[in-house]
Design an enzyme around this catalytic site. Structure first.
Site, PDB file in Angstrom:
ATOM      1  CG  ASP A  36      80.477  46.947  34.519  1.00 59.93           C
ATOM      2  OD1 ASP A  36      79.839  46.545  33.365  1.00 59.93           O
ATOM      3  OD2 ASP A  36      78.852  46.393  35.629  1.00 59.93           O
TER       4      ASP A  36
ATOM      5  CG  ASP B 255      79.884  40.315  23.122  1.00 59.39           C
ATOM      6  OD1 ASP B 255      79.050  41.054  22.871  1.00 59.39           O
ATOM      7  OD2 ASP B 255      80.683  38.974  22.409  1.00 59.39           O
TER       8      ASP B 255
END
Ligand code: AR6
Length: 178
Positions: free
Chosen positions: A16, A40
């Protein structure tokens, strides 16, 4: 997987990107810098409202380019918002625009004296770029850049799935052999 080219380590991992502690993490943004889903959304959620405030001040970014903002609450000091192309059929300049997004990000990092930068796989989610082709552009652009620019010590790609990681690993192996 990790390789060293001149002064720069290139590393490929699964994970991540919002958890990365490098100087900058790169966001796969849109040209309005308006936020959205995917990586995003994850970056804005984790980084807090300061990042969106900075994006609003900048106002936008052309496809194939990048801008830099604070990293807000992230561990990374900066977010570089790179705008990759929407993939149509490969005949709308997609390769050049994708390469431009990576190159502009690397140039911004160097301009701000940063040493480490982490990329996601730009354009290969919502924007539909085929991952294999995108990995060739992404890694090819990075390798070309670090061969002639010694300023960065680490360029990492954080891939979101095992299959994406495998594609990027295969591409990197092929590129360093050729
Ligand atoms: N860490 C690393 N990679 C991630 C993460 C994460 N936390 N979350 C998703 N990915 P996408 P695009 C991967 O769709 O194709 C947005 O709405 C994801 O699995 O985020 O460039 C923007 O606002 C995929 O491999 O970006 C734009 O409008 C990769 O990140 C548009 O989507 C990119 O997928 C940009 O589309």
């Amino acid at each position: 997987m990790e390789i060293v080219v001149k002064n720069t380590t290139v590393s490929l991992v699964k994970g991540d990107i919002t958890l990365e502690q490098t100087d900058a993490i790169v966001n796969a943004a849109n040209s309005g810098l308006a936020g959205g889903g995917g990586v995003d959304g994850a970056i804005h959620r984790a980084g807090g409202p300061q990042i969106m405030e900075a994006c609003r001040k900048i106002g936008g970014c052309p496809t194939g380019s990048a801008v830099i903002t604070t990293g807000g609450n992230l561990k990374a000091r900066f977010v570089i918002h790179a705008v990759g192309p929407v993939y149509h059929d490969g005949r709308h300049g997609e390769d050049k625009l994708l390469s431009g997004a990576y190159k502009a990000s690397l140039e911004l990092a160097v301009k701000h004296n940063l040493k480490s930068i982490v990329f996601p796989s730009i354009s290969t989610g919502v924007y539909g770029y085929p991952v294999k082709q995108a990995s060739e552009i992404a890694l090819g652009t990075v390798l070309d850049f670090i061969k002639i620019n010694n300023a960065l010590s680490l360029v990492r790609f954080v891939l979101f799935s095992d299959s994406d990681l495998k594609v990027y690993e295969k591409t990197l192996e092929r590129l360093i052999q050729g």
